[in-house]
Design a protein around this motif. Structure first.
Motif, PDB file in Angstrom:
ATOM      1  N   CYS A  12      37.097  -4.265  18.813  1.00  0.00           N
ATOM      2  CA  CYS A  12      38.217  -4.144  19.762  1.00  0.00           C
ATOM      3  C   CYS A  12      38.135  -5.277  20.785  1.00  0.00           C
ATOM      4  N   PRO A  13      38.339  -6.514  20.350  1.00  0.00           N
ATOM      5  CA  PRO A  13      38.215  -7.668  21.254  1.00  0.00           C
ATOM      6  C   PRO A  13      39.216  -7.659  22.406  1.00  0.00           C
ATOM      7  N   ASP A  14      40.301  -6.918  22.257  1.00  0.00           N
ATOM      8  CA  ASP A  14      41.311  -6.853  23.328  1.00  0.00           C
ATOM      9  C   ASP A  14      41.055  -5.720  24.309  1.00  0.00           C
ATOM     10  N   GLY A  15      39.928  -5.012  24.156  1.00  0.00           N
ATOM     11  CA  GLY A  15      39.607  -3.918  25.061  1.00  0.00           C
ATOM     12  C   GLY A  15      39.678  -2.571  24.369  1.00  0.00           C
ATOM     13  N   VAL A  16      39.161  -1.559  25.045  1.00  0.00           N
ATOM     14  CA  VAL A  16      39.105  -0.205  24.494  1.00  0.00           C
ATOM     15  C   VAL A  16      40.338   0.578  24.926  1.00  0.00           C
ATOM     16  N   LYS A  17      40.988   1.174  23.954  1.00  0.00           N
ATOM     17  CA  LYS A  17      42.192   1.973  24.231  1.00  0.00           C
ATOM     18  C   LYS A  17      41.807   3.286  24.896  1.00  0.00           C
ATOM     19  N   HIS A  18      42.579   3.692  25.896  1.00  0.00           N
ATOM     20  CA  HIS A  18      42.461   5.020  26.504  1.00  0.00           C
ATOM     21  C   HIS A  18      43.626   5.871  26.014  1.00  0.00           C
ATOM     22  N   GLN A  19      43.301   7.075  25.561  1.00  0.00           N
ATOM     23  CA  GLN A  19      44.325   7.982  25.056  1.00  0.00           C
ATOM     24  C   GLN A  19      44.130   9.372  25.651  1.00  0.00           C
ATOM     25  N   THR A  20      45.202  10.154  25.632  1.00  0.00           N
ATOM     26  CA  THR A  20      45.049  11.535  26.066  1.00  0.00           C
ATOM     27  C   THR A  20      44.373  12.332  24.960  1.00  0.00           C
ATOM     28  N   LEU A  21      43.717  13.418  25.358  1.00  0.00           N
ATOM     29  CA  LEU A  21      43.103  14.289  24.365  1.00  0.00           C
ATOM     30  C   LEU A  21      44.154  14.864  23.423  1.00  0.00           C
ATOM     31  N   GLY A  22      45.359  15.077  23.941  1.00  0.00           N
ATOM     32  CA  GLY A  22      46.431  15.569  23.090  1.00  0.00           C
ATOM     33  C   GLY A  22      46.850  14.573  22.025  1.00  0.00           C
ATOM     34  N   GLU A  23      46.628  13.290  22.276  1.00  0.00           N
ATOM     35  CA  GLU A  23      46.973  12.263  21.286  1.00  0.00           C
ATOM     36  C   GLU A  23      45.944  12.157  20.174  1.00  0.00           C
ATOM     37  N   ILE A  24      44.718  12.539  20.454  1.00  0.00           N
ATOM     38  CA  ILE A  24      43.661  12.371  19.446  1.00  0.00           C
ATOM     39  C   ILE A  24      43.219  13.690  18.816  1.00  0.00           C
ATOM     40  N   GLY A  25      43.783  14.807  19.271  1.00  0.00           N
ATOM     41  CA  GLY A  25      43.373  16.089  18.701  1.00  0.00           C
ATOM     42  C   GLY A  25      44.282  17.215  19.159  1.00  0.00           C
ATOM     43  N   GLU A  26      43.893  18.433  18.812  1.00  0.00           N
ATOM     44  CA  GLU A  26      44.680  19.606  19.216  1.00  0.00           C
ATOM     45  C   GLU A  26      43.764  20.676  19.788  1.00  0.00           C
ATOM     46  N   PHE A  27      44.302  21.452  20.712  1.00  0.00           N
ATOM     47  CA  PHE A  27      43.575  22.549  21.339  1.00  0.00           C
ATOM     48  C   PHE A  27      44.030  23.878  20.737  1.00  0.00           C
ATOM     49  N   ILE A  28      43.047  24.698  20.362  1.00  0.00           N
ATOM     50  CA  ILE A  28      43.309  25.996  19.747  1.00  0.00           C
ATOM     51  C   ILE A  28      42.576  27.048  20.561  1.00  0.00           C
ATOM     52  N   ARG A  29      43.301  28.030  21.049  1.00  0.00           N
ATOM     53  CA  ARG A  29      42.685  29.034  21.909  1.00  0.00           C
ATOM     54  C   ARG A  29      41.943  30.080  21.081  1.00  0.00           C
ATOM     55  N   GLY A  30      40.709  30.409  21.507  1.00  0.00           N
ATOM     56  CA  GLY A  30      39.949  31.466  20.857  1.00  0.00           C
ATOM     57  C   GLY A  30      40.532  32.831  21.157  1.00  0.00           C
ATOM     58  N   ASN A  31      40.007  33.844  20.481  1.00  0.00           N
ATOM     59  CA  ASN A  31      40.577  35.179  20.687  1.00  0.00           C
ATOM     60  C   ASN A  31      39.593  36.302  20.348  1.00  0.00           C
ATOM     61  N   GLY A  32      39.713  37.362  21.142  1.00  0.00           N
ATOM     62  CA  GLY A  32      39.247  38.690  20.812  1.00  0.00           C
ATOM     63  C   GLY A  32      37.814  38.938  20.410  1.00  0.00           C
ATOM     64  N   ILE A  33      36.832  38.321  21.053  1.00  0.00           N
ATOM     65  CA  ILE A  33      35.432  38.683  20.803  1.00  0.00           C
ATOM     66  C   ILE A  33      34.837  39.175  22.111  1.00  0.00           C
ATOM     67  N   GLN A  34      34.321  40.385  22.105  1.00  0.00           N
ATOM     68  CA  GLN A  34      33.666  40.973  23.269  1.00  0.00           C
ATOM     69  C   GLN A  34      32.158  41.024  23.024  1.00  0.00           C
ATOM     70  N   LYS A  35      31.404  41.081  24.102  1.00  0.00           N
ATOM     71  CA  LYS A  35      29.947  41.154  23.952  1.00  0.00           C
ATOM     72  C   LYS A  35      29.516  42.407  23.189  1.00  0.00           C
ATOM     73  N   ARG A  36      30.298  43.464  23.308  1.00  0.00           N
ATOM     74  CA  ARG A  36      29.950  44.691  22.574  1.00  0.00           C
ATOM     75  C   ARG A  36      30.083  44.521  21.059  1.00  0.00           C
ATOM     76  N   ASP A  37      30.760  43.445  20.625  1.00  0.00           N
ATOM     77  CA  ASP A  37      30.903  43.175  19.193  1.00  0.00           C
ATOM     78  C   ASP A  37      29.670  42.512  18.594  1.00  0.00           C
TER      79      ASP A  37
END
Length: 209
Positions: A12-37
């Motif tokens: 990358c001789p012209d420098g390092v690109k900065h990108q948003t996390l949304g541009e390089i991946g996706e966020f997936i929310r976890g669900n439904g695990i309790q300590k009692r499980d």
């Protein structure tokens, strides 16, 4: 020039690109695990609270397990994904991340997000620790007693995204420093114990009769 300088000049001789996390991946929310499980064996899982208390920057095994039947309906992290705790009582712990490096998928609780991407997972985990990330995170925190950052907000945070060979070299260097830090901490703890022993021995006198 350092090895990183050589790689940047090559890839990358012209420098390092900065990108948003949304541009390089996706966020997936976890669900439904309790300590009692939790149970002693079964399908590996991570509860968001364990990211603060048990896990480091990366892991390849889980502390806890749930019934495989329960896991079928739960969101899962796969090798290379980040697992991020997005709820905390203090600002520092919000968005603490752990890269999952295990071969098998694991179930993820609510109040945690999975970040799926195609970068070096250790590199991205180190990015979540950086001052650049932390300074941006602050403006997206909501709540007073319980602090939160959601996936849509994290997707707006910028990180440097050099080519993979550069990421790998950065990880190699940071891993070596982490290993040295662990060795120094172990040595310091040994010295503390030695000091305590000799202090107590030197100050141990018999009483006058």
């Amino acid at each position: 020039m350092s090895r990183i300088d050589d790689l940047i000049a090559e890839y990358c001789p012209d420098g390092v690109k900065h990108q948003t996390l949304g541009e390089i991946g996706e966020f997936i929310r976890g669900n439904g695990i309790q300590k009692r499980d939790f149970q002693d064996s079964g399908f590996g899982c991570i509860h968001y609270g364990q990211i603060y208390t048990y896990y480091g920057l990366f892991a390849d095994h889980t502390k806890s397990f749930i019934d495989p039947n329960l896991a079928e309906k739960r969101k899962k992290a796969y090798k290379g994904d980040l697992v991020i705790a997005t709820t905390s009582e203090n600002e520092e712990d919000v968005c603490k991340a752990c890269a999952w490096l295990g071969e098998e998928p694991i179930a993820i609780s609510g109040d945690a997000y999975i970040f799926r991407h195609h970068q070096n997972p250790k590199y991205i985990s180190y990015c979540f620790q950086s001052e650049l990330f932390q300074s941006q995170k602050k403006k997206y925190i909501t709540g007073t007693k319980v602090l939160r950052v959601n996936g849509d907000a994290m997707a707006k945070i910028h990180v440097p995204v050099p080519p993979l060979p550069v990421q790998e070299e950065i990880v190699r260097i940071l891993d070596s420093f982490s290993s040295l830090e662990a060795e120094l901490e172990a040595e310091l703890e040994a010295r503390r114990k030695q000091y305590t022993h000799y202090r107590d021995e030197l100050l141990k006198f018999e009483r006058e009769s």
